[in-house]
Design an enzyme around this catalytic site. Structure first.
Site, PDB file in Angstrom:
ATOM      1  N   GLY A 103       0.824  -1.191   0.000  1.00 28.15           N
ATOM      2  CA  GLY A 103       0.000   0.000   0.000  1.00 28.15           C
ATOM      3  C   GLY A 103       0.857   1.239   0.000  1.00 28.15           C
ATOM      4  O   GLY A 103       2.072   1.182   0.228  1.00 28.15           O
ATOM      5  N   GLN A 145       3.113   9.947   1.479  1.00 27.77           N
ATOM      6  CA  GLN A 145       4.380   9.243   1.312  1.00 27.77           C
ATOM      7  C   GLN A 145       5.113   9.647   0.038  1.00 27.77           C
ATOM      8  O   GLN A 145       6.300   9.372  -0.093  1.00 27.77           O
ATOM      9  CB  GLN A 145       4.161   7.730   1.316  1.00 27.77           C
ATOM     10  CG  GLN A 145       3.750   7.204   2.674  1.00 27.77           C
ATOM     11  CD  GLN A 145       3.609   5.707   2.630  1.00 27.77           C
ATOM     12  OE1 GLN A 145       2.570   5.185   2.245  1.00 27.77           O
ATOM     13  NE2 GLN A 145       4.682   5.019   3.008  1.00 27.77           N
ATOM     14  N   CYS A 188       7.095  -0.344   6.490  1.00 29.10           N
ATOM     15  CA  CYS A 188       6.570   0.862   5.851  1.00 29.10           C
ATOM     16  C   CYS A 188       7.612   1.408   4.884  1.00 29.10           C
ATOM     17  O   CYS A 188       8.805   1.452   5.204  1.00 29.10           O
ATOM     18  CB  CYS A 188       6.240   1.903   6.918  1.00 29.10           C
ATOM     19  SG  CYS A 188       5.542   3.434   6.269  1.00 29.10           S
ATOM     20  N   LEU A 189       7.149   1.835   3.719  1.00 33.38           N
ATOM     21  CA  LEU A 189       8.047   2.413   2.731  1.00 33.38           C
ATOM     22  C   LEU A 189       8.704   3.687   3.255  1.00 33.38           C
ATOM     23  O   LEU A 189       9.803   4.030   2.825  1.00 33.38           O
ATOM     24  CB  LEU A 189       7.288   2.709   1.432  1.00 33.38           C
ATOM     25  CG  LEU A 189       6.639   1.505   0.744  1.00 33.38           C
ATOM     26  CD1 LEU A 189       5.844   1.958  -0.470  1.00 33.38           C
ATOM     27  CD2 LEU A 189       7.677   0.466   0.378  1.00 33.38           C
ATOM     28  N   HIS A 237      -3.181   1.011   8.394  1.00 33.40           N
ATOM     29  CA  HIS A 237      -1.811   1.517   8.229  1.00 33.40           C
ATOM     30  C   HIS A 237      -1.788   2.679   7.232  1.00 33.40           C
ATOM     31  O   HIS A 237      -1.230   3.743   7.512  1.00 33.40           O
ATOM     32  CB  HIS A 237      -0.896   0.383   7.758  1.00 33.40           C
ATOM     33  CG  HIS A 237       0.510   0.804   7.491  1.00 33.40           C
ATOM     34  ND1 HIS A 237       1.544   0.445   8.309  1.00 33.40           N
ATOM     35  CD2 HIS A 237       1.050   1.546   6.487  1.00 33.40           C
ATOM     36  CE1 HIS A 237       2.675   0.960   7.827  1.00 33.40           C
ATOM     37  NE2 HIS A 237       2.393   1.636   6.713  1.00 33.40           N
ATOM     38  N   GLU A 238      -2.388   2.471   6.059  1.00 33.13           N
ATOM     39  CA  GLU A 238      -2.348   3.522   5.027  1.00 33.13           C
ATOM     40  C   GLU A 238      -3.150   4.746   5.444  1.00 33.13           C
ATOM     41  O   GLU A 238      -2.716   5.875   5.222  1.00 33.13           O
ATOM     42  CB  GLU A 238      -2.834   2.978   3.682  1.00 33.13           C
ATOM     43  CG  GLU A 238      -1.969   1.877   3.100  1.00 33.13           C
ATOM     44  CD  GLU A 238      -0.476   2.182   3.059  1.00 33.13           C
ATOM     45  OE1 GLU A 238      -0.076   3.358   2.925  1.00 33.13           O
ATOM     46  OE2 GLU A 238       0.318   1.230   3.163  1.00 33.13           O
ATOM     47  N   HIS A 292      -1.424   7.292   7.669  1.00 29.18           N
ATOM     48  CA  HIS A 292      -0.571   8.273   6.983  1.00 29.18           C
ATOM     49  C   HIS A 292      -1.341   9.570   6.708  1.00 29.18           C
ATOM     50  O   HIS A 292      -0.752  10.648   6.692  1.00 29.18           O
ATOM     51  CB  HIS A 292      -0.049   7.720   5.651  1.00 29.18           C
ATOM     52  CG  HIS A 292       1.062   6.743   5.801  1.00 29.18           C
ATOM     53  ND1 HIS A 292       2.296   7.079   6.311  1.00 29.18           N
ATOM     54  CD2 HIS A 292       1.138   5.426   5.487  1.00 29.18           C
ATOM     55  CE1 HIS A 292       3.085   6.023   6.311  1.00 29.18           C
ATOM     56  NE2 HIS A 292       2.398   5.001   5.812  1.00 29.18           N
TER      57      HIS A 292
END
Length: 184
Positions: free
Chosen positions: A47, A52, A102-103, A144-145, A148
């Site tokens: 995701g 991000q 996480c990215l 999670h997404e 952000h």
């Protein structure tokens, strides 16, 4: 389409609430969604959220790969979902611990408590309303997404920082397959 640079923990765009999307017909929104998808695929992510990629808009996308599902019949693989201005509603108080990466926090994984079941809603890029219930990894990735979009990274949700580990250590001690890395 373009592969975008990913903001890393500490950048201000990741610490503030993202702005609502007000114009679904904006060509910049369509370009953002295409670029986010290409970036997510290139980074091998499940995701990604607009903050991000340095864009303060309430847009997320995610997928549920078959290898991330459980035996729960409601926990099914799912292709790409794009959500604009999402809203989450927990369905009960039950929590589950899951290991997340996480990215924007490269090289680390942490054990994070998340709601086990939730309902989410929002808009698709064509303006259709989407509403689903989620369990398992599906519920985890959505939470999670969407975090952000509110300036929250997974380490802020952790209750035990001894469960924050480098992915190289995870792989060295578990082969990447154990539910939890071994103690000393």
């Amino acid at each position: 389409m373009a592969i975008l640079k990913i903001a890393r923990m500490g950048h201000p765009v990741l610490r503030r609430r993202a702005e609502e999307v007000t114009d679904l017909a904006d060509p910049e929104l369509a370009r953002l969604i295409d670029d986010m998808h290409e970036t997510m695929v290139d980074a091998n992510g499940a995701g990604i959220a607009a903050p991000q990629v340095y864009v303060s808009r309430r847009v997320v996308m995610f997928r549920v790969p078959a290898e991330r599902t459980t035996e729960d019949p409601e926990d099914q693989p799912m292709g790409l979902t794009v959500l604009i201005n999402p809203v989450l509603e927990p369905l009960g108080e039950e929590m589950q611990d899951s290991w997340e990466g996480c990215l924007s926090v490269p090289g680390l994984r942490g054990q994070v408590p998340r709601y086990s079941r939730l309902r989410y809603s929002g808009l698709t890029p064509d303006g259709s309303r989407i509403e689903r219930e989620a369990t398992g990894f599906h519920a985890t990735v959505v939470q999670h997404e969407c975090d952000h979009l509110d300036g929250i990274l997974y380490p802020q949700r952790m209750v035990d920082l001894t469960k924050l580990i480098f992915t190289t250590e995870w792989d060295a001690f578990t082969g990447g397959t154990e539910p939890e890395p071994p103690d000393d």
